[in-house]
Design an enzyme around this catalytic site. Structure first.
Site, PDB file in Angstrom:
ATOM      1  N   LYS A 100       0.849  -1.187   0.000  1.00 52.69           N
ATOM      2  CA  LYS A 100       0.000   0.000   0.000  1.00 52.69           C
ATOM      3  C   LYS A 100       0.890   1.243   0.000  1.00 52.69           C
ATOM      4  O   LYS A 100       1.663   1.463   0.931  1.00 52.69           O
ATOM      5  CB  LYS A 100      -0.911   0.007   1.233  1.00 52.69           C
ATOM      6  CG  LYS A 100      -1.669   1.329   1.375  1.00 52.69           C
ATOM      7  CD  LYS A 100      -2.573   1.367   2.592  1.00 52.69           C
ATOM      8  CE  LYS A 100      -3.008   2.795   2.887  1.00 52.69           C
ATOM      9  NZ  LYS A 100      -3.919   2.902   4.032  1.00 52.69           N
ATOM     10  N   ASN A 209      -9.622   1.427   9.557  1.00 54.58           N
ATOM     11  CA  ASN A 209      -8.868   1.120  10.769  1.00 54.58           C
ATOM     12  C   ASN A 209      -9.568   1.730  11.978  1.00 54.58           C
ATOM     13  O   ASN A 209     -10.108   1.031  12.835  1.00 54.58           O
ATOM     14  CB  ASN A 209      -7.436   1.654  10.635  1.00 54.58           C
ATOM     15  CG  ASN A 209      -6.523   1.216  11.769  1.00 54.58           C
ATOM     16  OD1 ASN A 209      -6.953   0.777  12.822  1.00 54.58           O
ATOM     17  ND2 ASN A 209      -5.241   1.323  11.562  1.00 54.58           N
TER      18      ASN A 209
END
Lengths: 257, 85
Positions: A100, A209
């Site tokens: 990522k 998250n």
């Protein structure tokens, strides 16, 4: 529905939810949330080992990298060179190429620095990484990243950690419609309905998250997110009814007594 | 290199040779001379499967850990995966 898998750079995932591993009370809670979420991929950060305390708990002791796909990120990198350096180390530590890329700018909004992101993406692709890229929700830049060869385009729904939900559904939909690589909303989800909205717009997945880690009960929220993503995906595949300006009765008017 | 070394918290002047390395930005003067990367990992008590090492800004392939000798003044970064979003 069993064949509806998320495929990124040739890798298949049963779940369309990707979760982060930051901000949890501890790795144990993180691991429990992961199980509840049903996710198969987790983002991880690359940091220096604490040489003076080698016995510190390590993420890999709680979340098995053989069982879950670790997606190393470049959080904290502000240049292409930093990102490439970090991910080269990550590749050696983990042995995989899927990464990522996030090149941030101002800490106040954590918006991606797109000029630097484009440069870093080119460097990583040249170095044979499969790049999932955190980016702004600009369809023009999203197309450019796709044309360069990024494996997945990950526009933000709202600023990282803000939990404000999808702020610009029009742009997300435009990106979804024009793209042939997976589109994953990365950042901005606050609660389950936000994840559903992202999936209803046709996104291929959602990465989150804080929405889980900072919920009052992270494990229960992880489970809620699992179902939210499934619900949104199925609604998208089912195709919603057209919006109408006026009511339309569900019971027939004919045959009234 | 020849130094006044620290061993288990006690400083002493010694004729023995020690290796000076910069590990994760911090100088270490008290490492045994002629260390390989694998030897350093063992010396520091780190789990070799979960880490990666950069030496003077070049990634050290795991396959070379056993053979690659470290030199005085090498700058090492030793990383692992931690929680992140």
């Amino acid at each position: 529905m069993s064949e509806d898998k998320l495929i990124i750079a040739g890798r298949k995932f049963d779940s369309r939810l990707i979760i982060g591993t930051g901000k949890y009370r501890d790795y144990q809670q993180n691991a429990e949330a992961l199980i509840a979420s049903g996710a198969g991929m987790v983002t991880v950060a690359v940091r220096r080992v604490n040489v003076s305390n080698p016995d510190e708990p390590m993420l890999a002791d709680f979340i098995d990298p053989e069982k879950y796909t670790y997606l190393p990120n470049t959080a904290g990198c502000f240049t292409g060179e930093d990102a490439v350096r970090t991910l080269r180390l990550a590749r050696e530590a983990g042995g995989w190429d899927l990464v990522k890329l996030e090149v941030l700018s101002d800490p106040k909004h954590l918006y991606p620095d797109m000029e630097e992101t484009l440069r870093a993406a080119a460097m990583l692709i040249e170095d044979e990484f499969d790049v999932m890229v955190y980016c702004s929700d600009d369809p023009v830049l999203a197309r450019r990243l796709e044309n360069m060869g990024c494996a997945a385009i990950m526009p933000l729904g709202a600023p990282i950690g803000s939990g404000l939900g999808i702020q610009n559904p029009v742009n997300i939909r435009l990106i979804v419609e024009q793209s042939s690589v997976p589109i994953i909303v990365d950042a901005g989800v606050g609660t389950a309905s936000d994840a559903t909205v992202a999936m209803e717009l046709g996104c291929d997945g959602v990465l989150m998250n804080t929405a889980i880690a900072e919920a009052r009960d992270p494990i229960r929220m992880a489970e809620a997110m699992k179902y939210a993503v499934i619900a949104g995906r199925r609604a998208y595949l089912a195709g919603r009814m057209p919006r109408k300006k006026y009511a339309d009765p569900s019971s027939p008017l004919a045959g009234l007594i | 290199m020849l130094v006044a070394a620290v061993w288990r918290g006690k400083p002493y002047l010694t004729g023995a040779k020690f290796l000076k390395l910069i590990i994760n930005g911090k100088e270490h003067f008290d490492l045994p001379d002629s260390l390989t990367v694998a030897g350093l990992i063992a010396h520091l008590g780190l789990p070799d499967k979960k880490i990666a090492i950069e030496r003077n800004r070049e990634v050290v392939p795991k396959s070379t850990f056993d053979d690659l000798g470290l030199s005085d003044g090498d700058r090492l970064e030793i990383i692992h995966f931690i929680g992140g979003g």
